[in-house]
Design a protein around this motif. Structure first.
Motif, PDB file in Angstrom:
ATOM      1  N   LEU A  68      10.710  13.356  14.563  1.00 18.18           N
ATOM      2  CA  LEU A  68      10.010  13.183  13.284  1.00 18.18           C
ATOM      3  C   LEU A  68      10.953  12.555  12.251  1.00 18.18           C
ATOM      4  O   LEU A  68      10.552  11.678  11.476  1.00 18.18           O
ATOM      5  CB  LEU A  68       9.482  14.539  12.794  1.00 18.18           C
ATOM      6  CG  LEU A  68       8.774  14.538  11.439  1.00 18.18           C
ATOM      7  CD1 LEU A  68       7.612  13.556  11.412  1.00 18.18           C
ATOM      8  CD2 LEU A  68       8.273  15.942  11.098  1.00 18.18           C
ATOM      9  N   ASP A  69      12.206  12.980  12.234  1.00 16.51           N
ATOM     10  CA  ASP A  69      13.178  12.367  11.325  1.00 16.51           C
ATOM     11  C   ASP A  69      13.259  10.863  11.548  1.00 16.51           C
ATOM     12  O   ASP A  69      13.342  10.074  10.610  1.00 16.51           O
ATOM     13  CB  ASP A  69      14.579  12.957  11.547  1.00 16.51           C
ATOM     14  CG  ASP A  69      14.687  14.387  11.036  1.00 16.51           C
ATOM     15  OD1 ASP A  69      13.731  14.877  10.405  1.00 16.51           O
ATOM     16  OD2 ASP A  69      15.734  15.008  11.264  1.00 16.51           O
ATOM     17  N   MET A  70      13.243  10.492  12.825  1.00 15.09           N
ATOM     18  CA  MET A  70      13.340   9.064  13.138  1.00 15.09           C
ATOM     19  C   MET A  70      12.098   8.327  12.651  1.00 15.09           C
ATOM     20  O   MET A  70      12.197   7.211  12.139  1.00 15.09           O
ATOM     21  CB  MET A  70      13.521   8.908  14.654  1.00 15.09           C
ATOM     22  CG  MET A  70      14.152   7.613  15.067  1.00 15.09           C
ATOM     23  SD  MET A  70      15.837   7.427  14.400  1.00 15.09           S
ATOM     24  CE  MET A  70      15.885   5.646  14.192  1.00 15.09           C
ATOM     25  N   SER A  71      10.929   8.984  12.775  1.00 19.37           N
ATOM     26  CA  SER A  71       9.705   8.361  12.263  1.00 19.37           C
ATOM     27  C   SER A  71       9.827   8.115  10.764  1.00 19.37           C
ATOM     28  O   SER A  71       9.400   7.079  10.253  1.00 19.37           O
ATOM     29  CB  SER A  71       8.491   9.257  12.541  1.00 19.37           C
ATOM     30  OG  SER A  71       8.220   9.287  13.923  1.00 19.37           O
ATOM     31  N   VAL A  72      10.413   9.089  10.067  1.00 16.85           N
ATOM     32  CA  VAL A  72      10.582   8.928   8.616  1.00 16.85           C
ATOM     33  C   VAL A  72      11.563   7.783   8.346  1.00 16.85           C
ATOM     34  O   VAL A  72      11.320   6.921   7.503  1.00 16.85           O
ATOM     35  CB  VAL A  72      11.087  10.242   7.980  1.00 16.85           C
ATOM     36  CG1 VAL A  72      11.418  10.036   6.511  1.00 16.85           C
ATOM     37  CG2 VAL A  72      10.044  11.341   8.143  1.00 16.85           C
ATOM     38  N   THR A  73      12.654   7.768   9.085  1.00 14.75           N
ATOM     39  CA  THR A  73      13.662   6.716   8.888  1.00 14.75           C
ATOM     40  C   THR A  73      13.057   5.332   9.114  1.00 14.75           C
ATOM     41  O   THR A  73      13.403   4.370   8.441  1.00 14.75           O
ATOM     42  CB  THR A  73      14.840   6.941   9.857  1.00 14.75           C
ATOM     43  OG1 THR A  73      15.363   8.246   9.627  1.00 14.75           O
ATOM     44  CG2 THR A  73      15.936   5.913   9.663  1.00 14.75           C
ATOM     45  N   LEU A  74      12.133   5.260  10.062  1.00 12.98           N
ATOM     46  CA  LEU A  74      11.524   3.963  10.386  1.00 12.98           C
ATOM     47  C   LEU A  74      10.281   3.687   9.539  1.00 12.98           C
ATOM     48  O   LEU A  74       9.606   2.680   9.730  1.00 12.98           O
ATOM     49  CB  LEU A  74      11.147   3.921  11.870  1.00 12.98           C
ATOM     50  CG  LEU A  74      12.309   4.072  12.854  1.00 12.98           C
ATOM     51  CD1 LEU A  74      11.800   4.260  14.271  1.00 12.98           C
ATOM     52  CD2 LEU A  74      13.235   2.853  12.766  1.00 12.98           C
ATOM     53  N   GLY A  75       9.976   4.617   8.644  1.00  9.33           N
ATOM     54  CA  GLY A  75       8.805   4.431   7.790  1.00  9.33           C
ATOM     55  C   GLY A  75       7.509   4.461   8.567  1.00  9.33           C
ATOM     56  O   GLY A  75       6.528   3.830   8.189  1.00  9.33           O
ATOM     57  N   ASN A  76       7.493   5.208   9.664  1.00  3.84           N
ATOM     58  CA  ASN A  76       6.284   5.258  10.488  1.00  3.84           C
ATOM     59  C   ASN A  76       5.593   6.607  10.340  1.00  3.84           C
ATOM     60  O   ASN A  76       5.730   7.487  11.182  1.00  3.84           O
ATOM     61  CB  ASN A  76       6.631   5.000  11.949  1.00  3.84           C
ATOM     62  CG  ASN A  76       5.400   5.069  12.832  1.00  3.84           C
ATOM     63  OD1 ASN A  76       4.330   4.616  12.435  1.00  3.84           O
ATOM     64  ND2 ASN A  76       5.534   5.649  14.004  1.00  3.84           N
ATOM     65  N   LEU A  77       4.846   6.757   9.241  1.00  8.74           N
ATOM     66  CA  LEU A  77       4.147   8.017   9.024  1.00  8.74           C
ATOM     67  C   LEU A  77       2.659   7.791   9.151  1.00  8.74           C
ATOM     68  O   LEU A  77       2.150   6.738   8.774  1.00  8.74           O
ATOM     69  CB  LEU A  77       4.460   8.558   7.624  1.00  8.74           C
ATOM     70  CG  LEU A  77       5.928   8.891   7.398  1.00  8.74           C
ATOM     71  CD1 LEU A  77       6.105   9.609   6.085  1.00  8.74           C
ATOM     72  CD2 LEU A  77       6.466   9.758   8.538  1.00  8.74           C
ATOM     73  N   PRO A  78       1.920   8.789   9.689  1.00  7.60           N
ATOM     74  CA  PRO A  78       0.469   8.615   9.798  1.00  7.60           C
ATOM     75  C   PRO A  78      -0.153   8.362   8.427  1.00  7.60           C
ATOM     76  O   PRO A  78       0.262   8.969   7.430  1.00  7.60           O
ATOM     77  CB  PRO A  78      -0.020   9.948  10.358  1.00  7.60           C
ATOM     78  CG  PRO A  78       1.184  10.693  10.802  1.00  7.60           C
ATOM     79  CD  PRO A  78       2.382  10.094  10.171  1.00  7.60           C
ATOM     80  N   ALA A  79      -1.135   7.495   8.408  1.00  9.31           N
ATOM     81  CA  ALA A  79      -1.764   7.111   7.134  1.00  9.31           C
ATOM     82  C   ALA A  79      -2.349   8.315   6.412  1.00  9.31           C
ATOM     83  O   ALA A  79      -2.424   8.332   5.189  1.00  9.31           O
ATOM     84  CB  ALA A  79      -2.853   6.082   7.413  1.00  9.31           C
TER      85      ALA A  79
END
Ligand code: GLN
Ligand code: ZN
Length: 762
Positions: A68-79
């Motif tokens: 999840l941290d990596m998703s945040v770092t990559l700006g990939n959050l569910p709409a």
């Protein structure tokens, strides 16, 4: 000179500080500043413990999960979280668990899916992608931690999840192929690496554990493409693999344009020579020599024996580390003052594993003879500890070993096939069509927990404890009778945990006090430690089951945990094959099954919640595992007469992969978790023409919501289109221990009413 480094350290804190800080924050009892301050203290403490390393992991800390941290770092959050109010941390927790803190004005949202991290018991938050996913760098968390670490004087090595592993773990929400996003993702990784270099990082650890799984050529090509794009000398990249061998990805991993490669060689060095041949001479080779998955002391002499020649060959290019992040082991053995000292002397937790690594590194750099007196003493103590474990009569039990050696195929064989058994069972049990039951546990109220605690701490006599538990069982039986359920359970009030409860009563198991390992978010588990040959000194559940049955004319199910699940949720032995440990457990549970039968229990449920999760990472190894796992279940279950009905239960699983194995278990009835899949999971059973009875879960027990009667009827009608009604049971998805009675009673009322309606319609 070999260098030493670490891939990741447990983040929960030695006293589970993070767990308590998170839960306080979520309940609105503390603010973000307090949470951040606990986090900062844990990080500082961890860095301090590791400050002697040449490279200390940074960014391995997480409030919930590193994926999840990596998703945040990559700006990939569910709409779905984008429009909500609150801070970045609020959105982070909304994705992780559906809501942030109690007092934040959150609209609650659907939490992202969670699933197991490779073959560990750690769960990550599955990244969501679509064909339109866009990425945008959000490096603050990593940059800040890098800064903090460097301010503390630490030689910091940021840890990130590599682009291919990230995409391989992602789930497409629109059926598109996540790998297609690679070209869009790589520029963000490039920016991230550049910013980390600007922040002072000389090396970045890029975790690509999917390299130890089966990859098709598309993914292999994508690796080439990705790392040629990311190719950089600043920072230098350590391509990091763990949890297994590279096999046919070996050449690929050796040749990607990075500055170093990390390999997990703690339990298997068979690929090392090939890697030494293939790895270009300018590259660093980091060897994971200490097992990051188990809790045993390493055999330092044995490691040095194979490592010394390798070190000679690699010289400056050799780095040493644990095999994987130490996230998967408890923090500090020093806390275990109550643990039996003989057994404690065989163990190493995260902190101790780093001490072992240090000793190995010194021995490599100075030579075993060049070590100083205290290091020599440590080396001698390590040897003595290993010898003590090998020779201990507590580890070996000749009677158990003989029993395992004497296992024959007949031991796993029921007297007759299901088609004959079912007739006899119908005669004795006289159950209606669509029989109703539950999975075993009923609400574990705080009163129940308190009684267990007081008994454990010696504040309550055995007699007082027994009488309290009997009252609780009686209450449960009466409730179930009032509800009109057909097959009852005693409710499991005496069990803390479905594995620990059995481990505590079996010889060959030890228990830590603080040996917590993060399972997901704030949830930690304390796996029991399987150290010796397993035997059952006396019956474990018979008294409770018999008491429950004495209260009612309805059949009460005996309730056991199966050998495969006990094994998969324990810290296991490294001195014998898993299969052997599993067979020992199977023989012990078999005795319990037979004792239950002799005590008049007509239905015995043996839960195998963790059967699927034990599947090896490589498909080529699946069949071997399934063969011994299924055989162990059959050994434990099948020593009963045809009249005794054997049930098993499995939580949410991808059943397609194991349907053949489930059928081979040959339980008379299997109950499974299906409600959230809208009975889709039954497809596997339908396609396979699964011959025995099935209870597909009709409502989600993870949610406090109360299902309606019609909703259950509709689900069961769907089920009946796939499986003949004569073979269907009606039950919740799983045990009810985490629920409260005001939720359970109306839910089961609806379930029983639905079953009655279905019978009338039939
Ligand atoms: N019998 C157990 C219970 O009801 C099963 C739990 C599980 O499968 N996880 O709690
Ligand atoms: Zn379950």
């Amino acid at each position: 000179m070999a260098q030493q480094h670490n891939l990741g350290f447990p983040r929960i804190g030695d006293q589970r500080q993070l767990k308590f800080a998170l839960e306080n924050f979520w309940q609105g009892q503390s603010d973000e500043a307090a949470l951040q301050s606990t986090a900062q203290q844990i990080r500082q403490h961890n860095w301090q413990l590791q400050q002697h390393l040449q490279q200390v992991p940074v960014g391995d800390f997480s409030f919930y999960d590193q994926v999840l941290d990596m998703s945040v770092t990559l700006g990939n959050l569910p709409a779905r979280v984008a429009q909500l109010n609150g801070t970045e941390l609020d959105n982070y927790f909304r994705i992780a668990r559906g809501r942030s803190a109690a007092d934040s004005h959150c609209g609650c949202v659907a939490a992202a899916e969670m699933t197991k991290w490779f073959d560990t018991n750690y769960h990550y938050i599955v990244p969501e992608v679509t064909a339109d996913s866009q990425f945008e760098l959000n490096p603050q968390r990593l940059l800040q931690q890098l800064k903090q670490a460097r301010r503390q004087g630490i030689s910091a090595k940021p840890v990130i999840i590599g682009p291919l592993t990230y995409l391989a773990l992602a789930k497409s929400k629109d059926g598109s192929e996540p790998l297609n996003l690679l070209p869009r993702l790589l520029p963000v990784y490039s920016q991230l690496l550049e910013q980390l270099a600007d922040g002072g990082a000389e090396w970045v650890q890029v975790d690509e554990p999917i390299l130890v799984t089966d990859l098709d050529s598309q993914w292999k090509n994508a690796f080439e493409q990705a790392y040629h794009t990311l190719k950089s000398n600043r920072p230098q990249l350590l391509l990091t693999t763990y949890f297994g061998k590279l096999e046919d990805n070996l050449q690929l991993a050796c040749n990607l344009p990075v500055a170093g490669l990390h390999l997990d060689v703690a339990s298997d060095q068979s690929e090392l020579n090939k890697v030494l041949d293939w790895l270009p001479v300018h590259k660093v080779l980091s060897l994971g020599v200490i097992n990051g998955r188990n809790i045993w002391k390493a055999d330092i002499h044995a490691i040095l024996d194979w490592l010394e020649p390798v070190a000679e060959r690699l010289a400056e290019r050799l780095w040493l580390a644990p095999s994987c992040s130490l996230l998967h082991v408890p923090v500090d053995l020093d806390s275990e003052v109550a643990l039996d000292s003989e057994i404690r002397n065989w163990l190493a937790f995260a902190k101790q594993k780093l001490q072992e690594l240090d000793l190995i590194c010194q021995a490599i750099n100075l030579g075993r003879d060049g070590l100083d007196a205290s290091q020599q003493a440590q080396l001698a103590a390590n040897r003595a500890a290993l010898q003590s474990r090998r020779a201990s009569p507590r580890v070996t039990n000749p009677a158990v070993q003989q029993a395992v050696a004497a296992i024959t195929p007949q031991l796993g064989q029921r007297q007759s096939a299901y088609a004959q058994r079912v007739l006899q069972q119908q005669q004795t049990l006289t159950l209606p069509l669509y029989p109703t039951t539950t999975i075993g546990s009923f609400p574990q109220t705080s009163e129940i927990r308190q009684f267990r605690r007081r008994f454990r701490q010696g504040e309550l006599s055995a007699a007082a404890y027994q009488s309290y538990m009997q009252q609780e069982i009686e209450f449960c039986i009466r409730e179930q009778e009032a509800l009109g359920l057909d097959v009852l359970v005693h409710g499991e009030p005496e069990r803390n945990d479905m594995v620990e409860y059995f481990g505590e009563q079996l010889d060959g198991y030890a228990f830590s006090r603080f040996g917590w390992v993060q399972s997901y978010g704030s949830r930690c588990v304390k796996p029991p430690i399987l150290f010796g040959d397993i035997s059952r000194p006396q019956p474990m559940t018979v008294g409770w089951a018999q008491y429950a049955q004495s209260l009612t004319a309805k059949p009460v199910k005996g309730m056991l945990t199966g050998p495969v699940t006990i094994l998969n949720w324990s810290f296991v032995r490294d001195d014998q094959p898993l299969q052997t440990s599993c067979e020992q457990l199977a023989l012990a549970i078999r005795e319990e099954v037979q004792d239950l039968e002799a005590a008049g229990i007509q239905i015995i449920q043996i839960d195998e919640a963790a059967l699927r999760e034990g599947l090896p990472l490589r498909r080529s190894e699946w069949q071997t595992y399934l063969d011994w796992a299924v055989n162990s279940f059959r050994i434990c279950a099948n020593g009963v007469s045809d009249r005794t009905q054997i049930h098993t239960h499995m939580c949410y699983s991808e059943f397609n992969d194991i349907i053949r194995a489930i059928a081979a278990m040959d339980a008379d009835v299997i109950t499974i978790e299906t409600s959230r899949s809208d009975m889709e999971l039954l497809q596997a059973f339908e396609d396979f023409e699964y011959p025995n009875e099935i209870g597909p879960g009709v409502y989600d027990i993870h949610s406090p919501n109360i299902p309606g009667q019609q909703q259950i009827v509709t689900l069961m009608e769907k089920a009946a289109r796939r499986i003949p009604a004569q073979r269907l049971w009606v039950n919740p998805d799983c045990g009810l221990k985490t629920r409260q009675w005001p939720e359970v009673t109306p839910a089961l009322q609806a379930m029983v009413a639905a079953a009655r309606q279905l019978r009338q319609q039939a």
